[in-house]
Design an enzyme around this catalytic site. Structure first.
Site, short mmCIF file in Angstrom:
data_model
loop_
_atom_site.label_atom_id
_atom_site.label_comp_id
_atom_site.label_asym_id
_atom_site.label_seq_id
_atom_site.Cartn_x
_atom_site.Cartn_y
_atom_site.Cartn_z
CG HIS A 365 -14.78 19.40 40.34
ND1 HIS A 365 -13.49 19.47 40.04
CD2 HIS A 365 -15.11 18.41 40.62
CE1 HIS A 365 -12.82 18.45 40.41
NE2 HIS A 365 -13.96 17.57 40.95
CD GLU A 606 -9.86 9.99 42.12
OE1 GLU A 606 -10.62 10.76 41.46
OE2 GLU A 606 -9.63 10.41 43.35
CG ASP A 630 -9.23 13.27 39.16
OD1 ASP A 630 -8.62 14.50 38.57
OD2 ASP A 630 -9.98 13.57 40.21
C1 PEP Z 1 -13.27 11.35 39.32
O1 PEP Z 1 -12.34 11.86 39.56
O2 PEP Z 1 -13.72 10.64 38.56
C2 PEP Z 1 -14.17 11.71 40.42
C3 PEP Z 1 -15.30 11.11 40.59
O3 PEP Z 1 -13.75 12.55 41.30
P1 PEP Z 1 -14.02 14.18 40.92
O4 PEP Z 1 -14.45 14.37 39.63
O5 PEP Z 1 -14.69 14.60 42.10
O6 PEP Z 1 -12.43 14.83 40.96
MG MG Z 2 -11.47 12.66 41.28
#
Ligand code: PEP
Ligand code: MG
Length: 758
Positions: A365, A606, A630
């Protein structure tokens, strides 16, 4: 053996220089298996030769001088075969090569084990003995285990630096031109000065720092020392009647250790060389711990713990007296073992240009936030010498994942010009702002942005986004020390909805767990990514979920551009449960007299189970959005944060493309729109395939939007379809990347996939 092994690994990871680490390894291994010689050879990849870099038992003068081709000798054989070789009488082996300079003629028994990091051969560790005998299984296993641990430690060692004076075991300062290799985190080139971010109260994490006002630093240290002594004295007084006298006597020992004439004097002598007090303290404490851990007497060995404790106490006083906010230079590059999202937020606006992290990978993140901020980032540099980088000039190449330390003039000039080309590219792309994302043969696609930082809104509109495809609501939750109230949330959400109205804003319900912990709601899990995260957690806490939904609904009054999206949906039943709660919140808000319309409700795909359930989900939901970060992690079974498996994480693997095709067909089959909001949509190579797969919307960081628009506008839909068709005949992500890279270079888009336009 396990204890010894742990101790060696601990010692090696606490030292500051590769030379010191190598010397510790050869000394400790030799004594652990009671043999006569232990040596480490490192591979000079350019010349394909092994260089003797440390030894106990061979001639020390040969260190740094003796080198053997990878094609000769037993060391070469171990390297080529990439497996251990255990011989009772090495000179009899046909590959044995006699080197008079290293003094190994008296040794017969031999084990060599390769040192390998991420499939790359780094060196060979060798153990020898005069007696003709075969090392037993336990000894061989020990060497192999040590070699496996060494891979990570030595992966980023700069051979040239080591060779400057290989017998000098003083801490090595990284100088002139070292190149550290990691994983590209956020594209772009940054040139700036390092600010090391480190956890407080952790002595080993303290970086070296040069201090000009030595007298002030000594004064500062003396008051920390006095404060720590006072703590110990107070503790001693409190326990005087509780502890038996022999135990209580330990406090006198502590006080003597802290005496300004002993430990204090050693620290001050290092401060006088220009080092700041925290760095000097780390060095002195670690030196004492090292000496104590080496002695055989178990009582004395235990005293190492006392030193650690004292060190921590003094450090806490030193850190308490320091301003918590460091001095950020104009061009700040944050460097750390693990950089957190809040560390990025602490840098004053406009000063952060780069991030370098030892931990994490492309889709961590922090990397995603860095991309949103347009900050060049390199992640996952194993063995990053964090403590030596404070204030150093760094160049971060977020395209290749390389970091240049104190670069030469030639390298600096090259990157200044690449950065300029990057800037020019962005300036030219600004012309595309009001043009549609449309292929040359008229196929259109919507481009939206992902956000989580309110500050993004202005930037997003300036790049002409058609709305927000993903608002990560967790940031307001993460930066507080409690759950934000309904009203606090309403104010934040309304700001965003208003900034984009009438364009749609897709708000995702709270998605914490995994690698996103709330400081005030933490829990331990063995497998957090398979654990209590996303919708699973909020369905278990309807009080948190309902407050958030109510805040979203109330924020949308009169704007009507809100869409709500559910993360980490695994089963249809979860969607139904969430929908019931959302309807309840909606009715409550209506009853309270608010004039709201029921927002469309979407599902994020996801989790692989959701791909297989796409038809049922699409029938019930109003729209579908793929969270490819994910989804790729779960389809490939590769942790998106783990740099060790980063080379296995690529959303262009055919398995992922097939899953995406299934999702788009399933959603369209039910007449629902489908978007993708994972980082894949920001990847110029992936974007062309996503267009061909049939996504209606790509949602990405605002810094990528115009670049992706450029790609879309330079290709025809027919071309994209043909590339997708050909990609699906290929067997690996790298082959697909090669195919697309070639097509992009041909279309004049090479500047999007590497530094520099030409
Ligand atoms: C993802 O998993 O692609 C997504 C957009 O959510 P995050 O990256 O916040 O888990
Ligand atoms: Mg995600």
């Amino acid at each position: 053996m396990l204890k010894i092994l742990r101790r060696i690994v601990q010692e090696v990871s606490s030292v500051n220089s590769a030379k010191e680490a190598l010397q510790i390894i050869v000394e400790r291994v030799r004594s652990a298996i009671e043999t006569q010689a232990c040596s480490v050879f490192l591979l000079d990849r350019d010349n394909q030769r092994f260089i003797l870099m440390a030894t106990e038992g061979l001639r020390n003068e040969a260190v740094g001088k003796i080198n053997v081709s990878i094609n000769e000798g037993l060391v070469g054989l171990v390297g080529r075969r990439e497996e251990p070789i255990n011989l009772s009488d090495a000179p009899k082996h046909p590959d044995f090569l006699y080197h008079p300079e290293i003094g190994e003629e008296r040794y017969r028994a031999f084990i060599g084990a390769p040192i390998i990091h991420q499939r790359q051969l780094i060196g060979v560790i060798v153990v020898q003995q005069e007696q003709q005998r075969r090392y037993d299984e336990a000894e061989e296993a020990f060497i192999v285990t040590i070699a496996a641990q060494l891979g990570g430690v030595l992966a980023n060692v700069n051979l040239a630096d080591l060779l400057t004076d290989p017998t000098d075991l003083r801490p090595l300062t990284i100088t002139g031109g070292a190149v550290l290799i990691g994983i590209p985190g956020s594209q772009g080139v940054a040139i700036g000065n390092a600010v090391v971010v480190y956890p407080l109260a952790d002595l080993d994490a303290v970086p070296d720092k040069i201090q000009n006002d030595i007298d002030q630093e000594i004064e500062f240290f003396n008051s920390a020392l006095a404060a720590a002594s006072e703590d110990i004295y107070a503790l001693s007084e409190r326990l005087v009647n509780i502890l038996p006298p022999e135990e209580h006597a330990l406090f006198d020992v502590y006080l003597k250790m802290l005496d300004s004439n002993s430990l204090g004097a050693e620290v001050i002598s290092i401060i006088k060389t220009g080092q700041w007090a925290q760095g000097a303290l780390r060095r002195v404490i670690n030196q004492h711990i090292k000496q104590l851990e080496e002695v055989d007497d178990p009582y004395l060995r235990e005293r190492a713990v006392d030193f650690k404790d004292l060190g921590r106490r003094v450090l806490s006083h030193l850190q308490a007296g320091r301003p918590a906010i460091p001095d950020y230079p104009e061009q700040t590059i944050l460097v750390g073992d693990e950089i957190t999202a809040s560390a990025l937020a602490e840098v004053p606006e406009g000063k952060l240009v780069g991030v370098v992290s030892a931990e994490g990978s492309h889709n961590s993140h922090v990397a995603i936030i860095a991309r949103a901020m347009g900050v060049s980032t390199v992640m996952g540099i194993s063995g990053l010498p964090v403590s030596q980088l404070e204030d150093k000039e760094l160049i971060v190449d977020g395209y290749s994942g390389h970091v240049y330390v104190s670069p030469s003039d030639v390298i600096r000039k090259k990157f200044i010009s690449l950065a300029k080309e990057d800037r020019e590219l962005d300036e030219n792309l600004a012309e595309l702002r009001d043009l549609p994302a449309e292929t040359v043969d008229g196929q259109q696609i919507k481009l939206m942005i992902n956000t989580g930082l309110i500050a993004d809104a202005g930037n997003a509109l300036s790049v002409g986004a058609q709305g927000v495809g993903l608002y990560r609501t967790e940031v307001p939750f993460i930066i507080r020390d409690r759950f934000p109230s309904e009203e606090e949330q309403r104010v934040i959400y309304r700001q965003l909805l208003k900034a984009f109205a009438p364009r749609p804003v897709v708000m995702r319900t709270l998605d914490v767990g995994g690698d996103k912990a709330l400081p005030y709601f933490s829990f331990e899990e063995d497998n957090p990514f398979l654990g209590w995260r996303g919708l699973r957690l909020t369905l278990d806490h309807p009080e948190v979920f309902l407050v958030q939904i109510r805040a979203m609904l109330r924020a949308s009054v009169g704007l009507d551009n809100l869409k709500i999206m559910l993360p980490m949906v695994t089963h249809v039943s979860e969607f139904c449960d969430a929908k019931r709660l959302i309807e309840r919140a909606y009715n409550e808000v209506l009853e309270e007299g608010e004039d709201v319309t029921m927002p469309p409700l979407g599902v994020m795909i996801e989790v692989p189970s959701a791909v297989y359930e796409i038809k049922r989900l699409a029938k019930r939901a109003d729209f579908i959005s793929v969270g490819s970060n994910d989804l790729a992690q779960y389809i490939l079974a590769v942790d998106r944060n783990n740099s060790r498996v980063a080379s296995l994480y690529d959303a262009l693997y055919p398995a992922i493309l097939h899953a995406l095709i299934q999702v788009v067909e399933g959603a369209h089959g039910e007449g629902k729109m489908v978007s993708i909001c994972g980082e894949m949509a920001s990847d110029p190579m992936a974007a062309i395939l996503l267009l061909a797969i049939g996504f209606d919307t790509l949602s990405m960081s605002s810094t990528s939007l115009l670049r992706i628009k450029w790609v879309i506008r330079m290709f025809s839909y027919a071309q994209a379809k043909a590339l997708l068709e050909e990609s699906l005949t290929l067997e690996s992500a790298s082959a697909i990347r090669q195919l697309i890279a070639h097509a992009m270079e041909k279309a004049g888009l090479g500047g999007l996939i590497r530094a520099g336009r030409y």
